[in-house]
Design a protein around this motif. Structure first.
Motif, short mmCIF file in Angstrom:
data_model
loop_
_atom_site.label_atom_id
_atom_site.label_comp_id
_atom_site.label_asym_id
_atom_site.label_seq_id
_atom_site.Cartn_x
_atom_site.Cartn_y
_atom_site.Cartn_z
N SER A 123 29.63 -35.78 5.40
CA SER A 123 30.58 -36.89 5.66
C SER A 123 29.76 -37.91 5.59
O SER A 123 30.08 -39.04 5.75
CB SER A 123 31.22 -36.84 6.81
N HIS A 124 28.28 -37.89 5.35
CA HIS A 124 27.10 -38.88 5.57
C HIS A 124 27.64 -39.74 4.13
O HIS A 124 27.74 -39.12 3.13
CB HIS A 124 25.82 -38.70 5.44
N PRO A 125 27.52 -41.10 4.13
CA PRO A 125 27.78 -41.78 2.71
C PRO A 125 27.01 -41.46 1.71
O PRO A 125 27.64 -41.28 0.54
CB PRO A 125 27.31 -43.17 3.28
N GLU A 126 25.80 -40.90 1.90
CA GLU A 126 24.94 -40.60 0.80
C GLU A 126 25.60 -39.08 0.46
O GLU A 126 25.52 -38.78 -0.82
CB GLU A 126 23.48 -40.54 0.86
N GLY A 127 26.05 -38.29 1.21
CA GLY A 127 26.45 -36.93 0.72
C GLY A 127 27.81 -37.33 0.23
O GLY A 127 28.00 -36.50 -0.77
N ILE A 128 28.63 -37.94 0.49
CA ILE A 128 29.87 -38.31 -0.38
C ILE A 128 29.49 -38.96 -1.60
O ILE A 128 30.13 -38.54 -2.85
CB ILE A 128 30.84 -39.16 0.46
N LYS A 129 28.45 -39.70 -1.88
CA LYS A 129 28.15 -40.41 -2.84
C LYS A 129 27.63 -39.30 -3.91
O LYS A 129 28.03 -39.52 -5.25
CB LYS A 129 26.95 -41.56 -2.74
N GLY A 130 26.83 -38.55 -3.66
CA GLY A 130 26.43 -37.53 -4.49
C GLY A 130 27.43 -36.31 -4.92
O GLY A 130 27.38 -36.29 -6.19
N ALA A 131 28.40 -36.18 -4.17
CA ALA A 131 29.54 -35.49 -4.51
C ALA A 131 30.28 -36.27 -5.53
O ALA A 131 30.65 -35.62 -6.70
CB ALA A 131 30.53 -35.28 -3.46
N VAL A 132 30.61 -37.44 -5.39
CA VAL A 132 31.53 -38.17 -6.21
C VAL A 132 30.76 -38.39 -7.57
O VAL A 132 31.29 -38.70 -8.77
CB VAL A 132 31.72 -39.75 -5.58
N ALA A 133 29.36 -38.58 -7.50
CA ALA A 133 28.60 -38.89 -8.78
C ALA A 133 28.83 -37.69 -9.83
O ALA A 133 28.81 -37.78 -10.83
CB ALA A 133 26.87 -39.37 -8.34
#
Length: 268
Positions: A123-133
């Motif tokens: 749920s960390h913003p970078e974890g979400i960003k990676g999934a979305v990318a």
């Protein structure tokens, strides 16, 4: 989904070995088989196809295959009977989303599904960003917008996608497994590729988390180039029955989507 499975199988023997720093390496070895990338990708696919809980499927598949190379932190999360939402920013959130762009109806839904799939453990913003990318890059590839991936993913994430594989091969530190230090690199490997195999070789040649990088790169280029039959057969033969069952269901589901909306898809 096939592109990610094959990238995982090809890359696994080279994960965290001394970096090959070359695209000239055996595509398959005696120890070529799937790892946590494929296991959790199947978990996410099953959850999305049947409207199940992402967390429950991640735990179910993870515990069933607990000895297949999970990161220490994720393994601890799996084994914790009192587990809470994890805030990891490891690249596990990105490697497991590869089915979602094929199942979503729109790019916007792709983003939502990728976010939801990351939340239980990343749920960390970078974890979400990676999934979305990763999900957005695959979706654009499916829609025939491969040439727009660099611009759109950069605008959404701020990732630096202006580097080259040749330059990265000699500058990437070892043991980089966060989204922000491996997902952009995997996307670049896909953007520079001239074929499916070339994308995977790009990713493995960087060393580091070779199977996850190849899993992601392979998934992005699959709609563009397809996966060669010989590679597909070799990699699918390593799957256990539970994972093969999810893959076969995914093929049927996406074939129905293709028949319904006419989207062009290669080697689903």
């Amino acid at each position: 989904m096939l592109g990610s499975i094959c990238g995982d199988v090809i890359g696994r023997p080279y994960e965290f070995e001394f970096p090959v720093r070359s695209k000239d390496f055996p595509l398959f070895r005696h120890d070529s088989r799937f790892s946590d990338d494929t296991i959790l990708g199947a978990a996410v696919a099953k959850a999305a196809m049947y409207g199940l809980s992402y967390e429950e499927m991640l735990v179910e598949f993870g515990l069933r295959h607990i000895d297949e190379g999970f990161a220490k932190g994720f393994k601890a999360w799996l084994l914790d009977e009192n587990r809470k939402q994890g805030d990891s920013y490891g690249n596990g959130s990105a490697m497991r989303v590869t089915s979602l762009p094929w199942l979503a109806k729109t790019l916007e839904e792709t983003v939502r599904m990728a976010t939801d799939s990351a939340m239980p453990s990343h749920s960390h913003p970078e974890g979400i960003k990676g999934a979305v990318a990763v999900a957005v890059a695959i979706r654009l590839s499916i829609e025939g917008r491969f040439g727009e991936i660099k611009k759109i993913v950069t605008e959404m994430t701020g990732y630096d996608l202006n580097r080259s594989v040749d330059a990265m091969r000699w500058t990437i530190p070892r043991f980089q497994t966060t989204c922000q230090t491996s997902v952009p690199e995997a996307i670049i490997c896909a953007l520079e590729a001239t074929s499916y195999e070339d994308a995977v070789r790009n990713a493995v040649s960087l060393g580091n988390d070779a199977d996850t990088q190849a899993c992601i790169a392979g998934a992005i280029v699959e709609p563009m180039f397809g996966v060669p039959d010989g590679i597909a057969a070799r990699c699918l033969s390593t799957l256990t029955p539970d994972i093969r069952e999810v893959y076969d269901a995914f093929v049927l589901r996406t074939a129905a989507i293709r028949a319904r909306d006419g989207r062009s898809r290669h080697n689903i």
